[in-house]
Motif scaffolding. Sequence first.
Motif, mmCIF file in Angstrom:
data_model
loop_
_atom_site.group_PDB
_atom_site.id
_atom_site.type_symbol
_atom_site.label_atom_id
_atom_site.label_comp_id
_atom_site.label_asym_id
_atom_site.label_seq_id
_atom_site.Cartn_x
_atom_site.Cartn_y
_atom_site.Cartn_z
ATOM 1 N N ARG A 121 0.828 -1.213 0.000
ATOM 2 C CA ARG A 121 0.000 0.000 0.000
ATOM 3 C C ARG A 121 0.862 1.262 0.000
ATOM 4 O O ARG A 121 0.536 2.253 -0.669
ATOM 5 N N LEU A 122 1.956 1.229 0.746
ATOM 6 C CA LEU A 122 2.845 2.391 0.756
ATOM 7 C C LEU A 122 3.483 2.612 -0.612
ATOM 8 O O LEU A 122 3.616 3.749 -1.075
ATOM 9 N N LYS A 123 3.874 1.525 -1.259
ATOM 10 C CA LYS A 123 4.466 1.650 -2.597
ATOM 11 C C LYS A 123 3.456 2.231 -3.583
ATOM 12 O O LYS A 123 3.814 3.008 -4.476
ATOM 13 N N ARG A 124 2.196 1.846 -3.424
ATOM 14 C CA ARG A 124 1.162 2.325 -4.343
ATOM 15 C C ARG A 124 0.908 3.820 -4.163
ATOM 16 O O ARG A 124 0.765 4.563 -5.140
ATOM 17 N N ILE A 125 0.891 4.266 -2.915
ATOM 18 C CA ILE A 125 0.509 5.653 -2.645
ATOM 19 C C ILE A 125 1.694 6.617 -2.716
ATOM 20 O O ILE A 125 1.521 7.828 -2.920
ATOM 21 N N GLN A 126 2.897 6.082 -2.584
ATOM 22 C CA GLN A 126 4.100 6.922 -2.490
ATOM 23 C C GLN A 126 4.265 7.909 -3.652
ATOM 24 O O GLN A 126 4.456 9.111 -3.420
ATOM 25 N N PRO A 127 4.185 7.469 -4.912
ATOM 26 C CA PRO A 127 4.385 8.430 -6.010
ATOM 27 C C PRO A 127 3.289 9.483 -6.103
ATOM 28 O O PRO A 127 3.507 10.558 -6.661
ATOM 29 N N ARG A 128 2.122 9.200 -5.540
ATOM 30 C CA ARG A 128 1.010 10.154 -5.609
ATOM 31 C C ARG A 128 1.166 11.277 -4.592
ATOM 32 O O ARG A 128 0.573 12.336 -4.741
ATOM 33 N N ILE A 129 1.964 11.035 -3.554
ATOM 34 C CA ILE A 129 2.178 12.064 -2.536
ATOM 35 C C ILE A 129 2.835 13.297 -3.147
ATOM 36 O O ILE A 129 2.511 14.433 -2.801
ATOM 37 N N SER A 130 3.755 13.074 -4.083
ATOM 38 C CA SER A 130 4.474 14.198 -4.693
ATOM 39 C C SER A 130 3.564 15.079 -5.541
ATOM 40 O O SER A 130 3.942 16.191 -5.916
ATOM 41 N N LEU A 131 2.360 14.604 -5.842
ATOM 42 C CA LEU A 131 1.411 15.394 -6.635
ATOM 43 C C LEU A 131 0.540 16.290 -5.762
ATOM 44 O O LEU A 131 -0.199 17.127 -6.279
ATOM 45 N N ALA A 132 0.628 16.113 -4.450
ATOM 46 C CA ALA A 132 -0.181 16.920 -3.532
ATOM 47 C C ALA A 132 0.387 18.337 -3.441
ATOM 48 O O ALA A 132 1.577 18.555 -3.688
ATOM 49 N N PRO A 133 -0.444 19.322 -3.079
ATOM 50 C CA PRO A 133 0.047 20.699 -2.910
ATOM 51 C C PRO A 133 1.148 20.759 -1.853
ATOM 52 O O PRO A 133 1.148 19.965 -0.903
ATOM 53 N N GLY A 134 2.062 21.723 -2.007
ATOM 54 C CA GLY A 134 3.260 21.842 -1.177
ATOM 55 C C GLY A 134 3.149 21.488 0.295
ATOM 56 O O GLY A 134 3.734 20.498 0.749
ATOM 57 N N PRO A 135 2.399 22.273 1.103
ATOM 58 C CA PRO A 135 2.328 21.991 2.542
ATOM 59 C C PRO A 135 1.784 20.599 2.851
ATOM 60 O O PRO A 135 2.267 19.920 3.752
ATOM 61 N N LEU A 136 0.779 20.176 2.077
ATOM 62 C CA LEU A 136 0.208 18.841 2.294
ATOM 63 C C LEU A 136 1.224 17.765 1.933
ATOM 64 O O LEU A 136 1.325 16.732 2.612
ATOM 65 N N GLU A 137 1.993 18.003 0.878
ATOM 66 C CA GLU A 137 3.014 17.031 0.482
ATOM 67 C C GLU A 137 4.004 16.794 1.616
ATOM 68 O O GLU A 137 4.369 15.652 1.918
ATOM 69 N N LEU A 138 4.426 17.875 2.283
ATOM 70 C CA LEU A 138 5.369 17.738 3.396
ATOM 71 C C LEU A 138 4.766 16.926 4.533
ATOM 72 O O LEU A 138 5.412 16.048 5.109
ATOM 73 N N LYS A 139 3.495 17.211 4.844
ATOM 74 C CA LYS A 139 2.826 16.474 5.925
ATOM 75 C C LYS A 139 2.714 14.991 5.584
ATOM 76 O O LYS A 139 2.926 14.125 6.437
ATOM 77 N N LEU A 140 2.371 14.709 4.329
ATOM 78 C CA LEU A 140 2.201 13.309 3.926
ATOM 79 C C LEU A 140 3.535 12.569 3.894
ATOM 80 O O LEU A 140 3.595 11.375 4.208
ATOM 81 N N LYS A 141 4.598 13.274 3.520
ATOM 82 C CA LYS A 141 5.919 12.638 3.535
ATOM 83 C C LYS A 141 6.331 12.300 4.965
ATOM 84 O O LYS A 141 6.927 11.249 5.221
ATOM 85 N N ARG A 142 6.006 13.202 5.883
ATOM 86 C CA ARG A 142 6.298 12.915 7.295
ATOM 87 C C ARG A 142 5.486 11.711 7.769
ATOM 88 O O ARG A 142 5.990 10.855 8.502
#
Length: 281
Positions: free
Chosen positions: A147-168
């Motif tokens: 599941r992490l592998k599936r969602i990982q590349p999509r995190i980089s498509l999120a808006p800036g601040p949200l992307e940082l939160k999701l990476k954390r």
Amino acid sequence: MSIERISGKEVKAMVREGAKKRMSFAFCLDQSKEPLLMIQPGKKPETLKPPMKKEGGGPPMAWGTYVVRSGAMEMICETAPQRMITELKKFLKRGKPKVNVLFYDDGGNLLDSLKPEKPEGQVTEETAAGISAPGIDKKAVAPLKRRLKRIQPRISLAPGPLELKLKRALAKSVSLINQGRLQEAETMIVVIERAVARTGKDREDEGKAMKRGQREMDQRSLGAQVKRAQSLQASVARAPGKARSRLARALHVAARHLKRRDLDSARDAMDRIEKALTALA
């Protein structure tokens, strides 16, 4: 370059000089208890003592040489009072040198170190590839990793601040998995999946993401409850005559609930069996 007093703003320049050649340094506090750091080219730090005194410096004093290589500034302290090393470390930290600073005595023993601060907003680039989970059942870890592998590349498509939160959050999930805290990791992954779904950057909407996440959680929970039933079966087999028959029937009921994927009823049934076994002990 001649003898130069280094202010907090000039720490980066000090690092650049050390990357070119070995430098001498001397450090102490002046009469106003303000940091006093001087550097000069060469390997004779003791020659800095007179200008240090002229600027109001005095004992205790640390001095030695330094050089920058392989991403670290190595400070070899010929004299190294602990108080001055601590004060020098504080002074350099305020200047944000962007390299590791390693403090050694003249015998090569590491006295202290200073790691560069991460720029604001920078997060650990932890990925699903960082999952090791030593000593944990691989079959339990595999669905979470998938599941992490599936969602990982999509995190980089999120808006800036949200992307940082999701990476954390992703980095936290990896850490939880490696610690064996799979239930907590799964909850975190569900949060990530829902957040990505809400951005519209995933092929699933939030509702579908929730349903799929719930299926995954149920599947993991089902596996855990099946193992629990198998363990209880061995305990029931050791129970005395009449009690064994009664508990075997109850376990059969729990198994039927599991077959229907009615996990709540199965858990309740097995809770009662465990309570009865405890009373028999």
